[in-house]
Design an enzyme around this catalytic site. Structure first.
Site, PDB file in Angstrom:
ATOM      1  N   HIS A 177     -18.620  32.531   3.523  1.00 36.93           N
ATOM      2  CA  HIS A 177     -17.824  33.764   3.596  1.00 36.93           C
ATOM      3  C   HIS A 177     -16.342  33.429   3.548  1.00 36.93           C
ATOM      4  O   HIS A 177     -15.883  32.534   4.257  1.00 36.93           O
ATOM      5  CB  HIS A 177     -18.143  34.503   4.902  1.00 36.93           C
ATOM      6  CG  HIS A 177     -17.532  35.856   5.019  1.00 36.93           C
ATOM      7  ND1 HIS A 177     -18.181  37.011   4.629  1.00 36.93           N
ATOM      8  CD2 HIS A 177     -16.318  36.255   5.486  1.00 36.93           C
ATOM      9  CE1 HIS A 177     -17.401  38.058   4.861  1.00 36.93           C
ATOM     10  NE2 HIS A 177     -16.257  37.625   5.374  1.00 36.93           N
ATOM     11  N   ARG A 205      -9.893  31.651  -5.401  1.00 37.99           N
ATOM     12  CA  ARG A 205     -10.691  30.910  -4.428  1.00 37.99           C
ATOM     13  C   ARG A 205     -11.302  29.661  -5.048  1.00 37.99           C
ATOM     14  O   ARG A 205     -11.522  28.668  -4.376  1.00 37.99           O
ATOM     15  CB  ARG A 205     -11.799  31.804  -3.862  1.00 37.99           C
ATOM     16  CG  ARG A 205     -11.282  32.832  -2.889  1.00 37.99           C
ATOM     17  CD  ARG A 205     -12.381  33.784  -2.463  1.00 37.99           C
ATOM     18  NE  ARG A 205     -12.844  34.612  -3.567  1.00 37.99           N
ATOM     19  CZ  ARG A 205     -13.804  35.517  -3.461  1.00 37.99           C
ATOM     20  NH1 ARG A 205     -14.407  35.685  -2.302  1.00 37.99           N
ATOM     21  NH2 ARG A 205     -14.166  36.257  -4.488  1.00 37.99           N
ATOM     22  N   ASP A 230      -8.914  35.842  -9.310  1.00 35.17           N
ATOM     23  CA  ASP A 230      -9.435  35.190  -8.112  1.00 35.17           C
ATOM     24  C   ASP A 230      -8.914  33.766  -8.069  1.00 35.17           C
ATOM     25  O   ASP A 230      -8.958  33.058  -9.080  1.00 35.17           O
ATOM     26  CB  ASP A 230     -10.971  35.185  -8.170  1.00 35.17           C
ATOM     27  CG  ASP A 230     -11.629  34.932  -6.828  1.00 35.17           C
ATOM     28  OD1 ASP A 230     -11.111  34.096  -6.070  1.00 35.17           O
ATOM     29  OD2 ASP A 230     -12.672  35.557  -6.550  1.00 35.17           O
TER      30      ASP A 230
END
Length: 427
Positions: free
Chosen positions: A253, A340, A338
């Site tokens: 997460h 990440r 994104d």
């Protein structure tokens, strides 16, 4: 060579400190212990030494504590913390043993954390006694996790306290580990498909020249980046994570402060997180083990300011907040959808010895591909139940399913994506 820059305008941070700045560009001193990344034992690998008080002992770029190193600097500057302070590690040993596992020395398996980081006092006692300031980069402890959604699951009969994994109070008993980032630059570069020289230069330039050693000290291969780390929550026995015969329920997460902490309903982050906790508890009660790995990558690693700017753009665009423009609005503001880049994410799983995830509580194709691409088998994928999706988050979930995220149901078509579903800013 060492360049001494006059810094008379900058007062010494502590009494007796020198009033000049040293930029070191030569090889480390004779007292610096070597690091052999990927070695099979702690003794062969050597300790990570990021001390700021004994420069001759340093064998890494950067310093401990990640982004919190800046707060430490403020404490030193304010005179609240002595630069010479050494951590007293008495009684700080891990509550649970993790590893060592074969993955710790498998080439390229772990590149962004120190697998020996929780074993500092045990593995490097001789070096500590000799005066080396070696600090843990991983801490493992016990805790109770209390979230209202679990109490709701008990009240509705979805969960039942067993006194071991789930207490009558509604608290879940867990083992948790905090992990600081430790990057082996040659391996990180290989993971991202660039050269080490390119990685070092871009890291130097994009941090505003914060770490000159990135370009002046090619002999130092380990970098302690000033970023947030991660925390893992283990439901059940930590040792079972490495046993592919024991059912593992897991979620990786990424941080979302607005939803995870404050319950903002524009995304599914907290509902998915609490759903994963429920699944992990249920899995442990079945005789398995559960794992939630929580990474500090706020706003898809774009930051919370960028995230809120995107929220405004989505709500104010012509036609309202629609799924067909969900990713486009982020890219307009941030330049990328994104950041990440889940390539580094599986490292924590390898540190825990994971070989198989039986139930992955995630719809993300990026996470799934990174995990399986690193050699970890994934069985069932568990999506978020429809009843947990907040009304204002339907835009997000539709956009993600259309972009290839896992769903056992129908994928929204172009007509569905064009419907305005998100409420306005004043709604």
């Amino acid at each position: 060579m060492t360049a001494d820059l006059n810094a008379n305008s900058v007062p010494p941070a502590t009494p007796g400190a020198v009033g000049h700045i040293r930029l070191t560009s030569h090889s480390g001193g004779s007292d610096a212990l070597p690091i052999r990344w990927g070695a099979p034992t702690a003794a062969e690998r050597g300790p990570v030494v990021g001390t700021t008080s004994r420069r001759a002992h340093r064998n890494v770029i950067g310093t401990h504590s990640g982004s919190y190193s800046v707060y430490r600097a403020l404490a030193v500057a304010a005179g609240a913390l002595s630069r010479e302070h050494r951590a007293d590690l008495t009684d700080t040993a891990p509550t649970d043993v993790v590893g060592p596992y074969p993955q710790w020395s498998e080439p390229g398996a772990i590149v962004s954390l120190d697998p020996w980081g929780a074993m500092t006092a045990e593995a490097f006692g001789t070096e500590l006694a000799a005066g080396h300031d070696i600090r843990p980069t991983i801490a493992i402890t016990k805790a109770h996790v209390v979230v209202p959604e679990i109490a709701d699951a008990i009240a509705n009969g979805r969960l039942h306290p067993d006194g071991r994994y789930l207490l009558p109070s509604g608290a879940a008993s867990v083992t948790k580990a905090a992990i600081e980032p430790v990057w082996h630059l040659p391996s990180v570069a290989q993971r991202f498909g660039c050269t080490e020289a390119e990685l070092r230069r871009v890291l130097f330039e994009e941090t505003g020249g914060m770490y000159p050693e990135l370009v002046t000290r090619s002999d130092l291969e380990v970098f302690l980046p000033p970023i947030g780390g991660q925390t893992v929550y283990i439901f059940g026995s930590a040792g079972d994570l490495a046993d592919p015969e024991v059912e593992l329920t897991a979620r990786v997460h990424d941080e979302c402060n607005g939803s995870d902490v404050f319950g903002s309903d524009i995304c599914t982050c907290r509902p998915y997180l609490t759903h994963a906790i429920e699944e992990c508890i249920r899995g442990a009660q079945r005789g398995g083990v559960g794992l939630v790995a929580y990474s500090r990558k706020e706003g898809r690693a774009l930051g919370e300011v960028t995230k809120f700017l995107v929220y405004n753009a989505r709500k104010r665009q012509v036609g309202g907040d629609t799924a067909d423009q969900y990713f486009a609005r982020t890219e307009c503001v941030a330049g990328v959808q994104d950041m990440r880049f889940q390539e580094l994410m599986p490292d924590v799983l390898h540190w825990l010895g994971v070989r198989k995830i039986h139930r992955l509580v995630s719809m993300s194709n990026m996470k799934y591909d990174a995990i399986t691409g690193s050699g970890i088998e994934v069985g069932e994928r568990v999506n978020i139940p429809e009843y947990l999706v907040p009304e204002d988050a339907q835009v997000e979930i539709d956009a993600k399913m259309a972009a290839g995220y896992f769903t056992p149901g129908p994928v929204p078509d172009a007509a569905e994506l064009g419907k305005a579903k998100g409420r306005g800013l004043d709604g």
